[in-house]
Scaffold this active site. Sequence first.
Site, PDB file in Angstrom:
ATOM      1  CG  HIS A  17     -95.195 -40.944  44.560  1.00 13.01           C
ATOM      2  ND1 HIS A  17     -95.027 -40.740  43.211  1.00 13.01           N
ATOM      3  CD2 HIS A  17     -95.652 -39.767  45.049  1.00 13.01           C
ATOM      4  CE1 HIS A  17     -95.370 -39.498  42.896  1.00 13.01           C
ATOM      5  NE2 HIS A  17     -95.744 -38.878  43.995  1.00 13.01           N
ATOM      6  CE  LYS A  41     -98.840 -32.020  39.104  1.00 12.05           C
ATOM      7  NZ  LYS A  41     -98.513 -33.189  39.892  1.00 12.05           N
ATOM      8  NE  ARG A  90     -91.717 -33.840  47.403  1.00 11.24           N
ATOM      9  CZ  ARG A  90     -92.286 -33.673  46.228  1.00 11.24           C
ATOM     10  NH1 ARG A  90     -91.743 -34.198  45.162  1.00 11.24           N
ATOM     11  NH2 ARG A  90     -93.393 -32.987  46.104  1.00 11.24           N
ATOM     12  CB  SER A 128     -94.159 -36.841  39.240  1.00  9.22           C
ATOM     13  OG  SER A 128     -94.516 -37.792  40.201  1.00  9.22           O
TER      14      SER A 128
HETATM   15  P1  ADP Z   1     -99.918 -33.876  43.928  1.00  5.90           P
HETATM   16  O1  ADP Z   1     -99.960 -33.556  42.465  1.00  5.90           O
HETATM   17  O2  ADP Z   1    -101.261 -33.971  44.597  1.00  5.90           O
HETATM   18  O3  ADP Z   1     -98.932 -33.070  44.738  1.00  5.90           O
HETATM   19  P2  ADP Z   1     -98.059 -36.071  43.748  1.00  5.90           P
HETATM   20  O4  ADP Z   1     -98.394 -37.355  43.063  1.00  5.90           O
HETATM   21  O5  ADP Z   1     -97.039 -35.216  43.104  1.00  5.90           O
HETATM   22  O6  ADP Z   1     -99.446 -35.369  43.952  1.00  5.90           O
HETATM   23  O7  ADP Z   1     -97.606 -36.355  45.225  1.00  5.90           O
HETATM   24  C1  ADP Z   1     -98.431 -36.995  46.154  1.00  5.90           C
HETATM   25  C2  ADP Z   1     -97.862 -36.811  47.539  1.00  5.90           C
HETATM   26  O8  ADP Z   1     -96.615 -37.468  47.611  1.00  5.90           O
HETATM   27  C3  ADP Z   1     -97.605 -35.359  47.921  1.00  5.90           C
HETATM   28  O9  ADP Z   1     -97.865 -35.206  49.304  1.00  5.90           O
HETATM   29  C4  ADP Z   1     -96.134 -35.180  47.652  1.00  5.90           C
HETATM   30  O10 ADP Z   1     -95.559 -34.179  48.480  1.00  5.90           O
HETATM   31  C5  ADP Z   1     -95.627 -36.556  48.019  1.00  5.90           C
HETATM   32  N1  ADP Z   1     -94.386 -36.876  47.337  1.00  5.90           N
HETATM   33  C6  ADP Z   1     -94.088 -36.772  46.024  1.00  5.90           C
HETATM   34  N2  ADP Z   1     -92.813 -37.138  45.778  1.00  5.90           N
HETATM   35  C7  ADP Z   1     -92.283 -37.474  46.983  1.00  5.90           C
HETATM   36  C8  ADP Z   1     -90.992 -37.892  47.426  1.00  5.90           C
HETATM   37  N3  ADP Z   1     -89.963 -38.006  46.615  1.00  5.90           N
HETATM   38  N4  ADP Z   1     -90.842 -38.137  48.739  1.00  5.90           N
HETATM   39  C9  ADP Z   1     -91.874 -37.967  49.586  1.00  5.90           C
HETATM   40  N5  ADP Z   1     -93.099 -37.553  49.264  1.00  5.90           N
HETATM   41  C10 ADP Z   1     -93.301 -37.306  47.974  1.00  5.90           C
END
Ligand code: ADP
Length: 161
Positions: A17, A41, A90, A128
Amino acid sequence: MHRALYPGTFDPITLGHLDILNKAAHMFDEVILAVADYTGKDSNFNLEERLNLCNEATNGMPNVKVMSFSGLVVDFAQKMECNTMIRGLRAVSDFEYELSLALTNKKLKPQIETIFLVPSLKYMYLSSSMVRQLADLKAPLTDFVPPPVIRFYEQKIYPKA
Ligand code: ADP
């Protein structure tokens, strides 16, 4: 002023992130890291904890602001006067979901554009949920999350186990 919204659950915030956020912070005057109140979740973190960790992790980023939101993300983007939303892409597995989300949001508010940023290769498979699983097994987390998240696990979660 070009302001973008980077929405997510940040459950917890990871180095992936922060990699995306860092890229966005170089592209826009201001980036709002928008933390969704509902995760849907099995989480280790409540909203206040997720917000605090995001605030601590982005401490050295002067043009990043951390805020929480509930309801439709496009409504929040409009309220904050952001015409751009950032999402991270990703592996191929993200693509269908992110595309359908972007097209749905576009339908709801056509003036708001979603742009996708790709992380550095080392964060391509970091999520996450992976972090939560690793933390359950007490694996070292230094390569995956920023120091405040490690401290949180050490102080609040591990002692109870
Ligand atoms: P959500 O639950 O809305 O998917 P996340 O907090 O998991 O929210 O992720 C927010 C954004 O960041 C999403 O677009 C996700 O694809 C992106 N994201 C999460 N982890 C990574 C990572 N390792 N590299 C790039 N983008 C990421």
